[in-house]
Design a protein around this motif. Structure first.
Motif, mmCIF file in Angstrom:
data_model
loop_
_atom_site.group_PDB
_atom_site.id
_atom_site.type_symbol
_atom_site.label_atom_id
_atom_site.label_comp_id
_atom_site.label_asym_id
_atom_site.label_seq_id
_atom_site.Cartn_x
_atom_site.Cartn_y
_atom_site.Cartn_z
ATOM 1 N N THR A 230 40.915 5.471 32.804
ATOM 2 C CA THR A 230 42.393 5.650 33.973
ATOM 3 C C THR A 230 42.860 6.396 34.447
ATOM 4 O O THR A 230 42.699 7.442 34.625
ATOM 5 N N SER A 231 43.803 5.432 35.420
ATOM 6 C CA SER A 231 44.353 5.605 36.454
ATOM 7 C C SER A 231 45.029 6.987 35.827
ATOM 8 O O SER A 231 45.842 7.051 35.111
ATOM 9 N N PRO A 232 45.420 7.502 36.612
ATOM 10 C CA PRO A 232 46.849 8.647 37.299
ATOM 11 C C PRO A 232 48.090 8.165 36.405
ATOM 12 O O PRO A 232 48.727 9.065 35.449
ATOM 13 N N ASP A 233 48.284 7.312 37.486
ATOM 14 C CA ASP A 233 49.729 6.530 37.228
ATOM 15 C C ASP A 233 49.844 5.263 36.118
ATOM 16 O O ASP A 233 51.349 5.213 35.405
ATOM 17 N N GLY A 234 48.453 5.200 35.226
ATOM 18 C CA GLY A 234 48.807 4.518 34.073
ATOM 19 C C GLY A 234 48.286 3.171 34.514
ATOM 20 O O GLY A 234 48.514 2.537 33.612
ATOM 21 N N ARG A 235 48.558 2.183 35.794
ATOM 22 C CA ARG A 235 48.561 1.079 36.440
ATOM 23 C C ARG A 235 46.926 0.390 36.169
ATOM 24 O O ARG A 235 46.749 -0.944 36.371
ATOM 25 N N THR A 236 46.411 0.944 36.557
ATOM 26 C CA THR A 236 44.546 1.055 36.405
ATOM 27 C C THR A 236 43.562 1.480 35.334
ATOM 28 O O THR A 236 43.548 1.988 35.293
ATOM 29 N N LEU A 237 42.917 0.207 35.126
ATOM 30 C CA LEU A 237 42.047 0.783 34.079
ATOM 31 C C LEU A 237 40.481 0.642 34.895
ATOM 32 O O LEU A 237 40.641 -0.772 35.582
ATOM 33 N N ALA A 238 39.726 1.253 34.793
ATOM 34 C CA ALA A 238 38.212 0.977 34.935
ATOM 35 C C ALA A 238 37.165 1.180 33.652
ATOM 36 O O ALA A 238 37.321 2.158 33.350
ATOM 37 N N SER A 239 36.623 -0.365 33.773
ATOM 38 C CA SER A 239 35.878 -0.253 32.318
ATOM 39 C C SER A 239 34.260 -0.682 33.047
ATOM 40 O O SER A 239 33.895 -1.110 34.142
ATOM 41 N N GLY A 240 33.058 0.071 32.926
ATOM 42 C CA GLY A 240 31.869 -0.147 32.803
ATOM 43 C C GLY A 240 31.088 -0.699 32.270
ATOM 44 O O GLY A 240 31.032 0.127 30.580
ATOM 45 N N SER A 241 30.652 -1.630 32.238
ATOM 46 C CA SER A 241 29.458 -2.012 31.051
ATOM 47 C C SER A 241 27.798 -2.675 31.252
ATOM 48 O O SER A 241 26.919 -2.551 32.576
ATOM 49 N N LEU A 242 26.968 -2.724 30.123
ATOM 50 C CA LEU A 242 25.856 -2.887 30.363
ATOM 51 C C LEU A 242 25.555 -3.779 31.002
ATOM 52 O O LEU A 242 24.234 -3.799 31.105
#
Length: 252
Positions: A230-242
């Protein structure tokens, strides 16, 4: 940016520092006794080798590592030279397969799949031991921003559940069905107002804290979620996948 050929085959597990400058991955060493290597991502050079196997995680500032010991226990090491800063006792003799820091870096949690320990990083004091009474295997961990809450994902034949505990008291605060085949990763949003879960089938779900209401389902990945940040400001979420992709999600 860089392509690295690492000595471990298969790779199995690795960790990237939050600033992207360092890669931690299994490295058997020159004598094949097993350990971890740290590579500089800018030029692909290995800068350090640390003996021992287990599971590892970078601290949020990238300056320390939490490294589990195959014989049991957890160590905090300095990333620059591998020097042991402290050993965290309380789950001695248990092989800790899950390790995670709180976003502020002051707390670390680890689990052997049945019990969880939460330690205060600056002095290594054991803050809490949590042993869920369900008997289900623990498959993912997350700590809230300042270490107030611990979230776990429990597997089982009737599907996974997500539970939230108070770190101060060890008391169960809430538990809800994850409605997916498996939960492999968890991440709190800033302030602990929501919790993201990454599923084995590739979906990311956003749950409201404290009641576990489902707020959003993020679809696009085609395979298991291996990381959530999660970004520090909570506005962006990064997800990495198989599936070989990383996705950035804008949260509202």
């Amino acid at each position: 940016m860089q392509r690295l050929t690492l000595p471990a085959e298969p790779l199995g597990a690795f960790a990237l520092s939050p600033d992207g400058r360092w890669l931690l991955a299994p490295d058997p060493g020159e004598l094949g006794e097993g350990g971890w290597g740290i590579w500089r991502t800018t030029d692909g050079q290995r800068v350090l080798w640390i003996p021992g196997g287990g599971t590892a995680a970078f601290s949020p500032d990238g300056e320390a590592l939490a490294l589990s010991d195959p014989a049991g226990g957890l160590r905090i090491l300095r990333r620059a030279d591998g020097q042991a800063l402290r050993r965290l006792d309380g789950l001695s003799g248990k092989i800790l397969s899950l390790v995670t820091f709180s976003p502020d870096g002051n707390w670390v949690a680890a689990s052997d799949g049945r019990e969880i320990g939460v330690w205060r990083v600056p002095d290594g004091a054991l803050r809490q031991r949590v042993k869920p009474g369900t008997g289900k295997p623990i498959e993912a961990l997350a700590l809230s921003e300042a270490g107030e809450w611990l979230a776990i994902a429990e597997g089982g034949s009737n599907g996974p559940w997500i539970a939230r505990y108070s770190v101060a008291t060890g008391r169960l605060l809430g538990r809800w069905a994850a409605d997916t085949a498996a939960v492999l990763r968890l991440a709190f949003g800033p302030g602990g107002t929501w919790l993201a879960s990454g599923g084995g089938e590739g979906t990311v779900k956003i749950w409201r804290v404290p009641d576990g209401a489902l707020l959003q389902i993020l679809e696009g990945h085609t395979d298991a979620i291996l990381t959530l940040k999660t970004s520090p400001d909570g506005r962006t979420l990064a997800s990495g996948s198989l599936d070989g992709t990383v996705r950035l999600w804008s949260l509202h």
